[in-house]
Every structure is written in structure tokens, then in C-alpha cells.
Design an enzyme around this catalytic site. Structure first.
Site, PDB file in Angstrom:
ATOM      1  N   GLU A 114     -11.655   0.987  -4.170  1.00  0.00           N
ATOM      2  CA  GLU A 114     -11.351  -0.259  -3.459  1.00  0.00           C
ATOM      3  C   GLU A 114      -9.844  -0.483  -3.436  1.00  0.00           C
ATOM      4  OE1 GLU A 114     -11.710  -2.385  -1.368  1.00  0.00           O
ATOM      5  OE2 GLU A 114     -12.840  -4.134  -2.012  1.00  0.00           O
ATOM      6  N   ASP A 115      -9.356  -1.209  -2.428  1.00  0.00           N
ATOM      7  CA  ASP A 115      -7.910  -1.445  -2.347  1.00  0.00           C
ATOM      8  C   ASP A 115      -7.444  -2.489  -3.352  1.00  0.00           C
ATOM      9  OD1 ASP A 115      -9.104  -3.584  -0.971  1.00  0.00           O
ATOM     10  OD2 ASP A 115      -7.819  -3.437   0.798  1.00  0.00           O
ATOM     11  N   ASP A 173      -9.400  -9.407  -5.859  1.00  0.00           N
ATOM     12  CA  ASP A 173      -8.704 -10.704  -5.900  1.00  0.00           C
ATOM     13  C   ASP A 173      -9.646 -11.720  -6.560  1.00  0.00           C
ATOM     14  OD1 ASP A 173      -7.049 -12.860  -5.361  1.00  0.00           O
ATOM     15  OD2 ASP A 173      -7.405 -12.886  -3.213  1.00  0.00           O
ATOM     16  N   PHE A 189       0.659 -11.786  -2.102  1.00  0.00           N
ATOM     17  CA  PHE A 189      -0.162 -11.164  -1.053  1.00  0.00           C
ATOM     18  C   PHE A 189       0.476  -9.826  -0.733  1.00  0.00           C
ATOM     19  CE2 PHE A 189      -2.267 -10.114   2.793  1.00  0.00           C
ATOM     20  CZ  PHE A 189      -3.568 -10.547   2.530  1.00  0.00           C
ATOM     21  N   ARG A 217      -0.413  -1.665   7.219  1.00  0.00           N
ATOM     22  CA  ARG A 217      -1.187  -0.656   6.467  1.00  0.00           C
ATOM     23  C   ARG A 217      -0.423   0.650   6.341  1.00  0.00           C
ATOM     24  NH1 ARG A 217      -6.487  -2.481   5.848  1.00  0.00           N
ATOM     25  NH2 ARG A 217      -7.406  -3.588   7.590  1.00  0.00           N
TER      26      ARG A 217
END
Ligand code: IMP
Ligand code: MG
Length: 184
Positions: free
Chosen positions: A108-109, A112, A161, A174
Site C-alpha cells: 500500500e502507498d 492515514d 499531505f 505521482r
């Protein structure tokens, strides 16, 4: 040209604060891959990458593994233009392989609130794998709503963020080779 564009993004956008350089990311990936290769030395392993954010992380990670692996993808709905998770997570495209009895690592990136990964792991577990572990590029812990500890963590931050290296804001950034904190 691309190099110049990327340089000008970082130079002319003062609100992008560097978090991890290309070199730092690669170093951390080498060490994660070593750990995963050792843990699954005598086992079969299927990596399931979460699209779109994990596509670059997965491609660098698998090339550092020294064990055979299978690869699959799953796509979840995104925030759209917003920057926070609403907890209403939908599967846009499911895995294509049968995971029954297999060792799974979800790639997973970023984690959060923890809502997305919790729901995804529950979904995968319902399909009868041998076990499910999670490997994450960024563990961002300040906004966590559900306790979740990934098994393999590339880098930890408190908040911000983050964009670049697969991570987006409204589908942008990206392609940046490093990771930045996008200040609004
Ligand atoms: P969670 O459900 O709040 O844990 O959100 C997880 C998903 O939100 C991640 O898979 C990302 O796609 C996205 N996300 C959360 N934080 C960030 C960020 O800082 N940058 C880019 N995407 C993020
Ligand atoms: Mg994601």
C-alpha cells in the site's frame, strides 16, 4: 525535458517540502526487501499492490526481492479532489487470482486514518488466504481512527499531505521521483 519539468516543480513551488529523496527511498526499499526475502525464504508469496498509489513502490520493491513472488493488483476508490478519507471505501477492480491458502503481502502507498487498509485486509481475509501481512511506503499516524500496525514500513511521518513516488493529490505529482509534503 522531464528532468527540467520536475526540477522546476520543486524549485518554483515553495510549498513542496522534501520528505524523502530518491536515494533515501531506495535505501529503505533494499532493507525492506531483505527482510521480506528472509521471512518468506521457504514459502510461496503473493504481493497484492493497491492501485494507483503503490505502483512505483511495488515495482522497485519486487526488483530487490531475492525470492520468487506472484503479483496481483487491486484498485480502490480514491478521495477524488478531497484530501481525507471518508471511510466509504469501494473496490473498483478486484484481484484476479485465487488467494485461498496463500501467503499475502498487501503493498500500500500510505496508511492515514487506517480505514482503507482495515477494510481491505478484512476483504482479503474473507477469501481464505493462509495469512495477510501489510507492507506500506508511508505510515502517517496522527489521524489514525482505527489502530493498525503494518508489518513492513518503509517510512513513518506524523502528518502532512505527501505527494510523489506514486502518491498523488487529485491525480497529480505521482511521477515525481522523490516524496514531498504538499503545503497548502
Ligand atoms: P486512510 O483510509 O485514511 O488510511 O487513507 C488511505 C488512502 O488515502 C491511501 O491509500 C492514499 O491513497 C490516500 N492518502 C492518505 N494520505 C495521503 C497523503 O498524504 N498523500 C496522498 N494520498 C494519501
Ligand atoms: Mg491508496
Amino acid at each position: 525535458m522531464k528532468e527540467r519539468l520536475q526540477q522546476s516543480i520543486s524549485a518554483e513551488t515553495p510549498e513542496m517540502v522534501p520528505v524523502l529523496s530518491k536515494e533515501e527511498i531506495q535505501k529503505k526499499i533494499v532493507s525492506l526487501a531483505r527482510q521480506i526475502s528472509a521471512d518468506y525464504q521457504n514459502d510461496r508469496l503473493l504481493l497484492i499492490a493497491v492501485l494507483k498509489g503503490a505502483f512505483i513502490f511495488l515495482s522497485d520493491l519486487v526488483r530487490q526481492l531475492t525470492i520468487p513472488v506472484e503479483i496481483d493488483f487491486i484498485q480502490l476508490s480514491s478521495y477524488g479532489q478531497s484530501d481525507s478519507s471518508c471511510g466509504d471505501i469501494r473496490f473498483c477492480s478486484d484481484i484476479s487470482s485465487d488467494i485461498k491458502g496463500k501467503n499475502i503481502i498487501v503493498v500500500e502507498d500510505i496508511i492515514d486514518t487506517g480505514l482503507t487498509i482495515t477494510k481491505l485486509v478484512a476483504h482479503l481475509k474473507s477469501l481464505g488466504p493462509k495469512n495477510v501481512r501489510v507492507c506500506v511506503l508511508i505510515d502517517k499516524y496522527e489521524r489514525r481512527e482505527i489502530a493498525f500496525k503494518a508489518d513492513y514500513i518503509c517510512h513513518t511521518v506524523k502528518n502532512g499531505f505527501l505527494v510523489g513516488y506514486g502518491l498523488d493529490y487529485a491525480e497529480n505529482y505521482r511521477n515525481l521521483p522523490a516524496i514531498y509534503d504538499l503545503k497548502s
